[in-house]
Design an enzyme around this catalytic site. Structure first.
Site, PDB file in Angstrom:
ATOM      1  CB  SER A  97      -0.966  -0.027   1.187  1.00  0.00           C
ATOM      2  OG  SER A  97      -1.856   1.063   1.142  1.00  0.00           O
ATOM      3  CG  ASP A 271      -4.099   3.563  -0.785  1.00  0.00           C
ATOM      4  OD1 ASP A 271      -4.770   3.192  -1.769  1.00  0.00           O
ATOM      5  OD2 ASP A 271      -4.289   3.119   0.358  1.00  0.00           O
ATOM      6  CG  ASP A 273      -3.646  -1.258  -1.497  1.00  0.00           C
ATOM      7  OD1 ASP A 273      -3.577  -0.066  -1.150  1.00  0.00           O
ATOM      8  OD2 ASP A 273      -4.047  -2.152  -0.734  1.00  0.00           O
ATOM      9  CG  ASP A 275      -6.962  -0.265   0.443  1.00  0.00           C
ATOM     10  OD1 ASP A 275      -6.257   0.752   0.286  1.00  0.00           O
ATOM     11  OD2 ASP A 275      -6.749  -1.100   1.352  1.00  0.00           O
TER      12      ASP A 275
END
Length: 481
Positions: A97, A271, A273, A275
């Site tokens: 992340s 960010d 990744d 999510d």
């Protein structure tokens, strides 16, 4: 072998020191054996080491008895979606992340995309992974290998496990699952509501770029009038523009400047990744995730009156006020994705939000998504014919907040005790849902130690009194330090 990269909710560790291909193999085998998983989907973000870690993970999963479907480069939510959509026994995303570039990690879910945390098997997987003989692990990796690579070549992204050898087992295949994922994303809005709108989108050279391109292609095919201005769009595991983490003020300028330069209606940044998504208004001003929670709660309650809304206890007066006035049922949950998801399932809540820009949706297997929020807010801008700054202005004035302030302290427990000694006796409410939350007539604060970092996190809010909020924030920070 001692494995030190397991955290409360996921796996994260420094490359080589804590996480390498051997550890990834161990995790895969232990996951399959402990979960008795016969089918698992895997994916990885853009970090250079994500591919070699993912292939070693897949080798371990296969040796643990699982058939592996590799979705390629993905965001975490694509694994959440695929796990439920494909009806498999588990899913693992290789991602760090927003962590530093010399880190990587994994996020794990089981059937129906239920989270795997320390309370639901994560530490048991770690304990099992530690029991495997290093000689056996080495031998199995050599079996799957195209030649073991050096530490430096691993860091540069060269894989030792050969994907062709994985395929030869008959238990490994590659799948493009983007089309059903995009269709699900677009099911959250009525595209007929979208009027001409211009959006700045900043993928931060992370995994969001490919998913956004697929969403844009579907929107273009349906003649939906959204214009995208793309910033740092191409996936690049070297992160030439810095690690994507818009929660940090120093990471916001490129998005804000592009909004102003292109006279956009809104800016969106993700960010690594994706999510989490972070929103900027038409002036380029960053909008705290706290106020987006309120907007999304209201949007869902307008469509489904009486629904339950989950929120975290750091700041919540604004959320409670909006939910109650909209006829909904507000429910407080401990901070953290595993806790939020469990509470959402238990109460069948339609939506849950955290001030940290994690947004959870019942129809998305109660999981968090970084794509659904901006689609809903874009639709809201079009249906209300208002700018984002107008939608949040009154709420910010009614419940001003400090934002989350992190302090690295020599003795966090002593500092927290000093705060309690000063304020607890005069508080009208003392709440230990997550850390300590003290309420007074016109202001409140939450103070909690991080589960993942050596810091104490402070949030302060007031009722329509910015000066009071700022005064109390300064007072608390001085006392902590």
């Amino acid at each position: 072998m001692k494995i030190t990269c397991f955290k409360a909710y996921d796996i994260r560790g420094k490359l080589v020191e804590q996480l390498d291909e051997h550890v990834a193999y161990r995790i895969g085998k232990a996951f399959a054996e402990y979960m008795q998983a016969k089918t698992v989907v895997v994916g990885g973000d853009v970090r250079l080491t994500s591919e070699p870690l993912k292939l070693s993970l897949a080798a371990g999963l296969i040796d643990g008895g699982a058939t592996v479907t590799d979705l390629g480069m993905t965001g975490t939510e694509e694994i959440y979606f695929a796990t439920k959509h494909l009806g498999v026994d588990g899913g693992i995303e290789v991602t760090a992340s927003h962590n530093p570039i010399d880190y990587n990690g994994m996020k794990l879910v089981k059937t129906d995309s239920k989270p795997v945390s320390g309370d639901t098997g994560l530490f048991a997987i770690r304990d099992l992974a530690e029991t495997y003989s290093e000689d056996d692990v080495q031998a199995r990796l050599e079996f799957y290998s195209n030649g073991l690579v050096s530490e430096q070549r691993f860091i540069q992204g060269e894989a030792s496990v050969d994907a062709n050898k994985l395929k030869a087992t008959g238990q490994y295949s590659v799948l493009d699952n983007m089309q059903p994922y995009v269709a699900h994303m677009l099911s959250y809005i009525d595209t007929a509501n979208i009027t001409p709108i211009k959006l700045v989108v900043n993928a931060g050279n992370g995994a969001a770029g490919d998913a956004l391109d697929a969403i844009q292609s579907a929107l273009d095919s349906a003649n939906v009038p959204i214009e995208f201005i793309k910033v740092h769009h191409q996936p690049d595991g070297t992160f030439p523009n810095g690690i994507p983490n818009p929660l940090l003020p120093e990471s916001r300028a490129d998005t804000a400047n592009a909004v102003i330069e292109h006279s956009a209606n809104m800016g969106i940044a993700w960010d690594g990744d994706f999510d989490r998504c972070f929103l900027f208004d038409e002036k380029g001003d960053f909008v705290e995730g706290y106020y987006i929670v309120g907007l999304l709660a209201k949007a869902f309650l307008d469509k489904k009156p009486g629904s339950k809304i989950i929120y975290d206890p750091r700041v919540y007066w604004n959320t409670e006020d909006i939910v109650l006035n909209a006829g909904g049922i507000p429910i407080k949950s401990k901070t953290g994705h595993a806790f939020i998801k469990e509470r959402m399932r238990a109460d069948d809540a339609i939506y849950g939000g955290e001030m940290s820009a994690h947004h959870y949706f019942r129809d998305f297997a109660y999981c968090d998504s970084g794509m659904i929020p901006w689609l809903l807010i874009a639709e809201l801008l079009c249906t209300t014919q208002q700018q984002l700054s107008q939608l949040v202005k009154e709420r910010i004035a009614a419940f001003p907040s400090s934002g989350e302030i992190n302090s690295t302290l020599a003795d966090p427990d002593a500092s927290i005790k000093a705060v309690l000694d000063k304020y607890e006796a005069s508080a009208t409410v003392v709440d230990y849902t997550d850390g300590i939350g003290l309420e007074f007539e016109n202001w409140r604060f939450n103070l909690r130690k991080s589960n993942t970092e050596p810091v104490v996190r402070l949030n302060v809010e007031s009722r329509a009194d910015i000066a009071l909020m700022e005064e109390k924030t300064a007072e608390l920070l001085a006392l902590l330090k």
